[in-house]
Design a protein around this motif. Sequence first.
Motif, PDB file in Angstrom:
ATOM      1  N   ARG A   4       3.318   1.228 -12.021  1.00  0.00           N
ATOM      2  CA  ARG A   4       4.625   1.750 -11.624  1.00  0.00           C
ATOM      3  C   ARG A   4       5.307   0.861 -10.603  1.00  0.00           C
ATOM      4  NH1 ARG A   4       5.721   7.505 -12.070  1.00  0.00           N
ATOM      5  NH2 ARG A   4       4.214   8.386 -13.491  1.00  0.00           N
ATOM      6  N   SER A   5       4.516   0.205  -9.749  1.00  0.00           N
ATOM      7  CA  SER A   5       5.104  -0.538  -8.635  1.00  0.00           C
ATOM      8  C   SER A   5       5.247  -2.021  -8.911  1.00  0.00           C
ATOM      9  CB  SER A   5       4.271  -0.331  -7.362  1.00  0.00           C
ATOM     10  OG  SER A   5       4.392   1.007  -6.913  1.00  0.00           O
ATOM     11  N   ASP A  58       7.947   5.127  -4.488  1.00  0.00           N
ATOM     12  CA  ASP A  58       8.427   5.014  -5.873  1.00  0.00           C
ATOM     13  C   ASP A  58       8.466   6.377  -6.552  1.00  0.00           C
ATOM     14  OD1 ASP A  58       8.897   2.265  -6.095  1.00  0.00           O
ATOM     15  OD2 ASP A  58       6.821   1.803  -6.590  1.00  0.00           O
ATOM     16  N   ASP A  70      -2.460   3.142 -12.653  1.00  0.00           N
ATOM     17  CA  ASP A  70      -1.166   3.799 -12.886  1.00  0.00           C
ATOM     18  C   ASP A  70      -0.198   3.518 -11.734  1.00  0.00           C
ATOM     19  OD1 ASP A  70       0.550   5.616 -14.393  1.00  0.00           O
ATOM     20  OD2 ASP A  70       0.218   7.032 -12.756  1.00  0.00           O
ATOM     21  N   SER A  71      -0.678   3.614 -10.498  1.00  0.00           N
ATOM     22  CA  SER A  71       0.169   3.318  -9.343  1.00  0.00           C
ATOM     23  C   SER A  71       0.619   1.858  -9.364  1.00  0.00           C
ATOM     24  CB  SER A  71      -0.586   3.580  -8.029  1.00  0.00           C
ATOM     25  OG  SER A  71      -0.813   4.954  -7.867  1.00  0.00           O
ATOM     26  N   GLU A 102      -3.453  -8.130  -8.277  1.00  0.00           N
ATOM     27  CA  GLU A 102      -2.447  -7.348  -7.534  1.00  0.00           C
ATOM     28  C   GLU A 102      -3.081  -6.029  -7.074  1.00  0.00           C
ATOM     29  OE1 GLU A 102       0.142  -7.238  -5.593  1.00  0.00           O
ATOM     30  OE2 GLU A 102       1.364  -8.314  -7.046  1.00  0.00           O
ATOM     31  N   HIS A 103      -3.852  -6.104  -5.983  1.00  0.00           N
ATOM     32  CA  HIS A 103      -4.768  -5.005  -5.681  1.00  0.00           C
ATOM     33  C   HIS A 103      -4.247  -3.975  -4.684  1.00  0.00           C
ATOM     34  CE1 HIS A 103      -5.366  -7.929  -2.479  1.00  0.00           C
ATOM     35  NE2 HIS A 103      -5.796  -6.919  -1.745  1.00  0.00           N
ATOM     36  N   LYS A 104      -3.147  -4.291  -3.983  1.00  0.00           N
ATOM     37  CA  LYS A 104      -2.786  -3.429  -2.853  1.00  0.00           C
ATOM     38  C   LYS A 104      -2.212  -2.077  -3.259  1.00  0.00           C
ATOM     39  CE  LYS A 104      -2.219  -7.140   0.489  1.00  0.00           C
ATOM     40  NZ  LYS A 104      -1.341  -7.752   1.495  1.00  0.00           N
ATOM     41  N   TYR A 105      -1.371  -2.075  -4.306  1.00  0.00           N
ATOM     42  CA  TYR A 105      -0.741  -0.800  -4.697  1.00  0.00           C
ATOM     43  C   TYR A 105      -1.794   0.241  -5.064  1.00  0.00           C
ATOM     44  CZ  TYR A 105       3.321  -3.858  -5.213  1.00  0.00           C
ATOM     45  OH  TYR A 105       4.318  -4.765  -4.995  1.00  0.00           O
ATOM     46  N   TYR A 156       0.835  -1.216   0.000  1.00  0.00           N
ATOM     47  CA  TYR A 156       0.000   0.000   0.000  1.00  0.00           C
ATOM     48  C   TYR A 156       0.863   1.257   0.000  1.00  0.00           C
ATOM     49  CZ  TYR A 156      -3.543  -3.364   1.519  1.00  0.00           C
ATOM     50  OH  TYR A 156      -4.364  -4.444   1.608  1.00  0.00           O
ATOM     51  N   LYS A 162      -4.981   0.418  -4.050  1.00  0.00           N
ATOM     52  CA  LYS A 162      -6.113   0.587  -3.150  1.00  0.00           C
ATOM     53  C   LYS A 162      -6.158   1.949  -2.448  1.00  0.00           C
ATOM     54  CE  LYS A 162      -8.761  -1.917   0.367  1.00  0.00           C
ATOM     55  NZ  LYS A 162      -8.576  -1.285   1.682  1.00  0.00           N
ATOM     56  N   PRO A 163      -4.998   2.509  -2.017  1.00  0.00           N
ATOM     57  CA  PRO A 163      -5.093   3.782  -1.286  1.00  0.00           C
ATOM     58  C   PRO A 163      -5.846   4.886  -2.033  1.00  0.00           C
ATOM     59  CG  PRO A 163      -2.926   2.817  -0.908  1.00  0.00           C
ATOM     60  CD  PRO A 163      -3.622   1.943  -1.947  1.00  0.00           C
TER      61      PRO A 163
END
Lengths: 243, 243
Positions: B187-188, A162, B183-184, B153-156, A156, B158-159
């Motif tokens: 990138r991650s 990044d 987009d987040s 891959e949902h965590k990046y 999260y 979610k915020p």
Amino acid sequence: MTYGVGLLLKEGMVLLSDTRTNAGIDHISSYRKMFHFSVPGERVITILTAGSLSTSQATIARLQEAVEDPEASPESSILLAPSLLKVAEIVGATLWSVREGMEKRLHTNGTFGQATMIVAGQRRGGVMRMFLVYPEGNFIEATEDTPFLQIGEHKYGKPILDRIVRPDTSLADGQKAVLLSMDSTLRSNLSVGMPLDMAVIERDACQVARERRIEAGDEDFRAMSEAWSAALREGFRKIGILK
Amino acid sequence: MTYGVGLLLKEGMVLLSDTRTNAGIDHISSYRKMFHFSVPGERVITILTAGSLSTSQATIARLQEAVEDPEASPESSILLAPSLLKVAEIVGATLWSVREGMEKRLHTNGTFGQATMIVAGQRRGGVMRMFLVYPEGNFIEATEDTPFLQIGEHKYGKPILDRIVRPDTSLADGQKAVLLSMDSTLRSNLSVGMPLDMAVIERDACQVARERRIEAGDEDFRAMSEAWSAALREGFRKIGILK
């Protein structure tokens, strides 16, 4: 779960960890997960832990015992080890030996009792180094290309790092970045919780320059969190829709 | 991996998925993971898939076959099922039967061949509904309290959804939110990749109002991504340091 993050910047290092631990969702406690070993001006080592609390605590206790041992040697004590690399090796070996002992008792060899650690430090005359120690005791090191390391519930809070963190990021911006990274994690995952522990180590000082505990009701942290939410909403509002 | 997200808003539904699949890091391909089943004006169903490509493809193929079967019934065809709940049940049962077949062949019962799906739709006279179907065929439903569902891959990503998406978010803002969430993630995490598929379903229209494929070189998406980065940096700059 846990979230811990360390930045290795040109100006110094910034470390942040939460304090929540849980054994099932109805057994939630608060434990410190940041530990300092230091001879101010000579050597500073900060360790963040994630994963099994019993493994983490036993590892830190053994490291402490080895430091205090009257017969402590450069082979056994992280305060006497000749290099930060050797410090990471001692931490890794101690971590693994704790877990190995548990596994033998339980006849398991899975993920039981796993813990992960960030080891950051500098000794006088050396350079700052930061390692991520895996549950098996092996480790990787932060570099200019990857100037941050994360343990625990790291996904999260990764996008903001990044985007923001580079080796020449200032210590002030580094502190903002780790706190906003934690803020996103706290909002998205209940198993990471306040209070938080933040430490700043300036380059070549070989001591912790700043230590800050952020309690649940911390007004400054709340203000920062709200300012960031407002900035995100405002930024979001300004962006045009995809044609 | 995959990232797929669906928003259930008062004005309608927004769905977005990537197209990257990989079997090991040296076997990377691009496959569509968004599928529409529709009788325009009567019924619209959009399915996003994540997880095992073979399980996903076999499930979608069987659902399609059941729809085209001359003896299709409300029990077997998602275009004839009497309710969206029944649609989710058919998808779940089909998904599970595909995986069960594989497991029997391989004598495994672990995570092999798992796939997860988002099923979103509306039939004339009914309300819009959105389900997350688990690998075992059971499912949960999006509600006013939780107006979005994610797979893969949902965590990046979610915020940003946690901060922006509410039931009364507009369809325009919903499209921005899912694209910035993607987009987040892009990138991650390298295992999520372009091109992207986005669909918008307006309330009570019972058809896909907008379908947009976003290719790797899409100028509009790149501009949106850069504007968001700039907004984040500017927002970050404005925030004061924690005392």
